[in-house]
Design an enzyme around this catalytic site. Structure first.
Site, PDB file in Angstrom:
ATOM      1  CE  LYS A   1      -4.478   0.910   0.422  1.00 28.56           C
ATOM      2  NZ  LYS A   1      -5.697   0.216  -0.318  1.00 28.56           N
TER       3      LYS A   1
ATOM      4  N   GLY B   1     -25.174   2.574   3.398  1.00 28.94           N
ATOM      5  CA  GLY B   1     -24.200   2.923   2.250  1.00 28.94           C
ATOM      6  C   GLY B   1     -24.577   2.453   0.872  1.00 28.94           C
ATOM      7  CB  VAL B   2     -27.263   3.268  -1.766  1.00 25.40           C
ATOM      8  CG1 VAL B   2     -27.769   1.828  -1.117  1.00 25.40           C
ATOM      9  CG2 VAL B   2     -27.823   4.028  -1.024  1.00 25.40           C
ATOM     10  N   GLY B   3     -23.598   3.800  -2.007  1.00 26.51           N
ATOM     11  CA  GLY B   3     -22.685   4.531  -3.155  1.00 26.51           C
ATOM     12  C   GLY B   3     -22.201   3.651  -4.278  1.00 26.51           C
TER      13      GLY B   3
ATOM     14  CB  VAL C   1     -19.449  -0.942  -3.570  1.00 28.10           C
ATOM     15  CG1 VAL C   1     -19.844  -2.453  -3.348  1.00 28.10           C
ATOM     16  CG2 VAL C   1     -18.032  -0.862  -3.862  1.00 28.10           C
TER      17      VAL C   1
END
Ligand code: NAD
Length: 358
Positions: free
Chosen positions: A80, A180-182, A184
């Protein structure tokens, strides 16, 4: 600050620091393990309060990538990168090019990709200076964005959880709550809707909620109410540490299966879920669709059918985890760690390290 005895160090192979006065770049690259292949992981840009916070983040995230890629059956290690700075104010083409030069010094031991605070466009600029960049393949169906693949993998893993928990492959009538409905979460919601599930959604952005209500017929619920619903399955698709003492006490679901990274606040919360009879689909296993997609982009022979088939192996991996956990009485999170360690050849595969730290 001690590096080798840092709590998140966990036998990292290499940690590299870079400061470039001309562009203002301050960055760290962490390579956790390359037993299975070159390390691959996103490049995050974040206004960390201090160097210690940045180091802690990069060490935990790179270690998590080793486990995620090993479980996904990829010939990749874990790594990372973090850039210390505010992406809205300090991200310049010069800084990104300097980052490209920095990545290049590792000679391919670390391959970068987009992450929080960086975009596909940024990867193209980094790619001016190094070939070790992924997520640039325009011919992938979605121009390098891994979210659709992540959503599909979560859907596959969620179906395996339903099969194990309730012994059925049909999702019709299954009540699912989504936090969360972003990128993904919305795509997962659509797959669930098409499979006949009943959806309950929350988000901090009203337009995201409105889209799920109008396009998918979802029921909108409050941000805090999401934990109290009388539904079958909870799909966290927003933020980490969502499974904690408070929320687990409130959940009435039979399973948790969602996209968010680091859902367990601490490893003991996996046991707390098990004690309540809640089947937990380990996050880094179920959300690996994106890294699988990125891997094939990096290989340079992107074949959507092959990518889809690979993502579908998340289902059988999940079944193996559930089965082993049922046989041994261990939590699904412990079992996942053990299988990952067996795959990447951890020195002590019987020793579990807290994944909440990943
Ligand atoms: P996103 O930012 O597009 O979506 C997250 C959504 O959650 C946003 O709509 C946001 O408004 C909402 N949200 C944030 N806090 C909330 C809260 N307290 N309550 C309700 N909603 C809240 O991000 P994404 O790409 O969809 O990723 C979702 C999660 O999945 C993240 O945890 C991410 O780390 C993880 N993940 C994503 C990918 C990927 O391919 N994008 C891959 C692996 C894991």
């Amino acid at each position: 600050m001690s590096i080798f005895s840092h709590p998140a160090y966990d036998k990292h192979e290499q940690v590299a620091f870079c400061q470039d006065a001309k562009s203002g770049l301050k960055a760290i690259i962490a390579v956790h393990n390359t037993n299975l292949g070159p390390s691959l992981g996103g490049c995050r840009m974040w206004p960390y309060a201090d160097d210690g916070e940045a180091l802690n983040d990069v060490l935990r995230l790179s270690r998590g990538m080793t486990y995620k890629s090993a479980m996904a059956g990829l010939k990749l290690g874990g790594g990372k990168a973090v850039i210390i700075g505010d992406p809205r104010k300090e991200k310049t083409p010069e800084l990104l090019r300097a980052m490209g030069d920095f990545i290049n010094t590792l000679g391919g031991r670390y391959i970068t990709a987009e992450d929080s605070g960086t975009s596909v466009a940024d990867m193209h600029i980094i790619g001016e200076r190094t070939q070790y960049v992924s997520g640039l393949i325009a011919e992938s169906e979605h121009g390098g964005d891994p979210s659709p693949s992540t959503a599909y993998g979560v859907f596959v893993g969620l179906k395996a959880a339903v099969e194990h928990r309730w012994g059925k492959s049909d999702l019709s009538g299954l009540k699912v709550s989504l936090q969360g409905v972003g990128n993904v979460g919305f795509r997962l919601a659509k797959l669930l809707k098409d499979a006949g599930a009943e959806l309950f959604v929350t988000d901090i952005f009203q337009d995201n909620i409105d889209r799920a209500v109008s396009e998918l017929g979802a029921t909108a619920v409050g941000a805090d109410e999401i934990f109290d619903l009388d539904v079958d399955l909870f799909a966290p698709c927003a933020l980490g540490a969502v499974l904690n003492d408070d929320t687990i006490a409130r959940l009435k679901v039979g399973a948790v299966a969602g996209a968010a990274n680091n859902q367990l606040t601490e490893m003991r919360h996996a046991a707390a879920l098990g004690e309540k009879g809640i089947l937990y689909a380990p996050d880094y296993v179920i959300n690996a669709g994106g890294i699988i997609d990125v891997y094939y982009q990096q290989q340079g022979d992107y074949d959507p059918a092959r990518v889809k088939a690979h993502i579908e192996t998340i289902g059988s991996t999940m079944q193996e985890i559930f089965q082993r956990a049922a046989e041994t009485g261990e939590t699904t999170a412990h079992v996942a760690d053990r299988i990952a360690e067996e795959r990447f050849g951890h020195e002590d595969a019987s020793k579990n390290i807290d994944p909440a730290a990943a």
